[in-house]
Design an enzyme around this catalytic site. Structure first.
Site, PDB file in Angstrom:
ATOM      1  N   LYS A 113       0.136  -3.839 -10.246  1.00  0.00           N
ATOM      2  CA  LYS A 113       0.345  -3.265 -11.576  1.00  0.00           C
ATOM      3  C   LYS A 113      -0.690  -3.794 -12.565  1.00  0.00           C
ATOM      4  O   LYS A 113      -1.202  -3.042 -13.384  1.00  0.00           O
ATOM      5  CB  LYS A 113       1.769  -3.521 -12.058  1.00  0.00           C
ATOM      6  CG  LYS A 113       2.722  -2.640 -11.258  1.00  0.00           C
ATOM      7  CD  LYS A 113       4.130  -2.590 -11.759  1.00  0.00           C
ATOM      8  CE  LYS A 113       4.912  -1.590 -10.938  1.00  0.00           C
ATOM      9  NZ  LYS A 113       6.022  -2.152 -10.192  1.00  0.00           N
ATOM     10  N   LYS A 192       0.632   6.888   0.678  1.00  0.00           N
ATOM     11  CA  LYS A 192       2.064   6.549   0.663  1.00  0.00           C
ATOM     12  C   LYS A 192       2.786   7.439  -0.346  1.00  0.00           C
ATOM     13  O   LYS A 192       2.322   7.603  -1.474  1.00  0.00           O
ATOM     14  CB  LYS A 192       2.226   5.074   0.251  1.00  0.00           C
ATOM     15  CG  LYS A 192       3.678   4.657   0.044  1.00  0.00           C
ATOM     16  CD  LYS A 192       3.771   3.279  -0.622  1.00  0.00           C
ATOM     17  CE  LYS A 192       5.203   2.864  -0.808  1.00  0.00           C
ATOM     18  NZ  LYS A 192       5.851   3.088  -2.047  1.00  0.00           N
ATOM     19  N   LYS A 195       6.600   8.037  -6.304  1.00  0.00           N
ATOM     20  CA  LYS A 195       6.690   8.836  -7.539  1.00  0.00           C
ATOM     21  C   LYS A 195       5.535   8.509  -8.477  1.00  0.00           C
ATOM     22  O   LYS A 195       5.117   9.340  -9.255  1.00  0.00           O
ATOM     23  CB  LYS A 195       8.045   8.672  -8.220  1.00  0.00           C
ATOM     24  CG  LYS A 195       8.408   7.278  -8.605  1.00  0.00           C
ATOM     25  CD  LYS A 195       9.805   7.231  -9.193  1.00  0.00           C
ATOM     26  CE  LYS A 195      10.244   5.801  -9.439  1.00  0.00           C
ATOM     27  NZ  LYS A 195      10.387   5.004  -8.220  1.00  0.00           N
TER      28      LYS A 195
HETATM   29  P1  ADP Z   1       8.336   4.807  -5.484  1.00  0.00           P
HETATM   30  O1  ADP Z   1       7.177   4.254  -4.710  1.00  0.00           O
HETATM   31  O2  ADP Z   1       8.429   6.270  -5.383  1.00  0.00           O
HETATM   32  O3  ADP Z   1       8.327   4.313  -6.912  1.00  0.00           O
HETATM   33  P2  ADP Z   1      10.416   2.909  -5.153  1.00  0.00           P
HETATM   34  O4  ADP Z   1       9.420   1.817  -5.359  1.00  0.00           O
HETATM   35  O5  ADP Z   1      11.419   3.178  -6.227  1.00  0.00           O
HETATM   36  O6  ADP Z   1       9.642   4.256  -4.813  1.00  0.00           O
HETATM   37  O7  ADP Z   1      11.144   2.614  -3.782  1.00  0.00           O
HETATM   38  C1  ADP Z   1      12.531   2.679  -3.551  1.00  0.00           C
HETATM   39  C2  ADP Z   1      12.802   2.357  -2.093  1.00  0.00           C
HETATM   40  O8  ADP Z   1      12.267   3.372  -1.253  1.00  0.00           O
HETATM   41  C3  ADP Z   1      12.181   1.044  -1.619  1.00  0.00           C
HETATM   42  O9  ADP Z   1      13.066   0.404  -0.705  1.00  0.00           O
HETATM   43  C4  ADP Z   1      10.925   1.460  -0.898  1.00  0.00           C
HETATM   44  O10 ADP Z   1      10.555   0.568   0.112  1.00  0.00           O
HETATM   45  C5  ADP Z   1      11.330   2.822  -0.330  1.00  0.00           C
HETATM   46  N1  ADP Z   1      10.177   3.719  -0.295  1.00  0.00           N
HETATM   47  C6  ADP Z   1       9.529   4.235  -1.359  1.00  0.00           C
HETATM   48  N2  ADP Z   1       8.503   5.018  -0.967  1.00  0.00           N
HETATM   49  C7  ADP Z   1       8.500   4.981   0.388  1.00  0.00           C
HETATM   50  C8  ADP Z   1       7.682   5.580   1.392  1.00  0.00           C
HETATM   51  N3  ADP Z   1       6.666   6.372   1.080  1.00  0.00           N
HETATM   52  N4  ADP Z   1       7.957   5.319   2.675  1.00  0.00           N
HETATM   53  C9  ADP Z   1       8.987   4.524   3.005  1.00  0.00           C
HETATM   54  N5  ADP Z   1       9.802   3.927   2.112  1.00  0.00           N
HETATM   55  C10 ADP Z   1       9.569   4.137   0.818  1.00  0.00           C
END
Ligand code: ADP
Ligand code: TRP
Length: 324
Positions: A113, A192, A195
């Site tokens: 970040k 990956k 959001k």
């Molecule tokens: P984002 O990356 O969309 O902001 P978050 O950080 O809120 O998602 O992740 C919420 C949960 O979902 C976490 O446990 C994270 O490891 C899992 N997660 C998020 N994106 C992925 C992905 N592309 N593949 C597998 N797991 C994911």
């Protein structure tokens, strides 16, 4: 033998995507059969990024609705909102005193970040300590997480060991559990799915939104009459989440046989996604229209969690010398 205690938290991020689902939610729901599941909505953690109260409330509510409709069984498991059990903040403070600055400075989430130029604050910096408190407050043994969260569980272990070295074996040392098969779900651009990268496919979005996301998957530019390669194709990698081996073999044949274009494969994927999530939609609608049921369920969950949290904090306060 008593059941393994499994704990995981999800940030209330509103729109959930299929990366969240396969990387985390599905495993959490399945974990209800593997042990004693503690699952919470990480509302305090969300404050590091969300500064709009209505948005936060809406996201917490929607996260609860999503989990409950996807199979979270509040009778079998303990499911609550993190901030309804504020004891975790007391443990967070106590653990902060066992957390070297260097440990936090090495956290990928913080480094990423800052590298992206986002304004940082102490909440973001100390985020892993709060996560450690979440895990340790409930004597969690297993923490199912996506790859990106492994480091946080490692940090939790370091913090717990430091605490235990000082005060005796009070805290349970947890282990991260990562399902390597679906550790990282790739997004529509092949990076990956996240959001923050705008490359997601929603689970419960409007049909036309999901269609637009799927049709936007990036591929190479092979023509209809050329054979195509599935190995590094973004459509195929998403199909793997939804298809059996037999279905995948059929799809491979379609890739090899000239005549169909990527648009056709995208429509096959879209069909699969829609039919996979269809069975959960009715319950979701019902809960969205009956918020009292959702709130009561969360409040019962917080009561269950609080009993354990208070008992653990009595122990911790005792050993550190806060209880006379
Ligand atoms: P984002 O990356 O969309 O902001 P978050 O950080 O809120 O998602 O992740 C919420 C949960 O979902 C976490 O446990 C994270 O490891 C899992 N997660 C998020 N994106 C992925 C992905 N592309 N593949 C597998 N797991 C994911
Ligand atoms: N940091 C996790 C995420 O972003 C959410 C979380 C907070 C969590 N506390 C936790 C996950 C404790 C597992 C255990 O996904």
């Amino acid at each position: 033998m008593s059941k393994l205690r499994i704990l995981s938290g999800i940030q209330p991020s509103g729109t959930i995507h299929i990366g969240n689902y396969f990387g985390m939610i599905k495993k959490m729901i399945e974990a209800q059969d593997d042990g004693e599941l503690f699952a919470f909505i990480a509302s305090y953690h969300a404050l590091t990024s969300v500064k709009d109260s209505d948005f936060l409330k809406k996201n917490i509510f929607e996260a609860a609705v999503n989990f409950l409709s996807l199979g979270m069984d509040a009778k079998k498991s303990t499911f609550w909102v993190q901030s309804d059990v504020p004891e975790v903040l007391e443990l967070y403070w106590i653990l902060s005193n066992h957390t070297p600055m260097g440990l936090l400075e090495r956290a990928h989430s913080y480094k990423d970040k800052t590298a992206r130029g986002l304004a940082t604050n102490h909440g973001l910096f100390s985020y892993p300590v709060l996560m450690a408190a979440d895990i340790l407050l409930f004597d969690s043994q297993i923490v199912p997480v996506g790859k990106d969260q492994i480091q946080h569980v490692e940090m939790t272990r370091d913090i717990a060991n430091s605490f235990n070295n000082t005060y005796g074996d009070i805290l349970t040392i947890p282990e991260a559990k990562v399902d390597n098969e679906v550790a990282t779900v790739l997004g529509t651009d092949g990076a990956k799915m996240s959001k923050s990268y705008g490359n997601t496919i929603d689970m419960f979005g409007e049909a036309k939104v999901i269609k637009k996301q799927v049709m936007g998957i990036v591929t190479d530019s092979k023509e209809l009459n050329e054979p195509k390669e599935w190995e590094n194709c973004n459509i195929y990698s998403l199909c793997k989440l939804f298809m059996s081996n037999d279905e995948l073999l059929l799809l491979q044949q379609r890739y090899k046989t000239p005549g169909e274009g990527y648009g056709h494969f995208k429509l096959t994927l879209l069909d699969k996604i829609n039919s996979y999530f269809e069975p959960y939609k009715e319950r979701r609608e019902y809960l969205l229209n009956n918020p009292e049921i959702v709130k009561d369920t969360l409040s019962d969950g917080a009561k269950k969690a609080k009993i354990i949290a208070c008992e653990k904090m009595r122990q911790v306060r005792d050993v550190v010398g806060l209880r006379l």
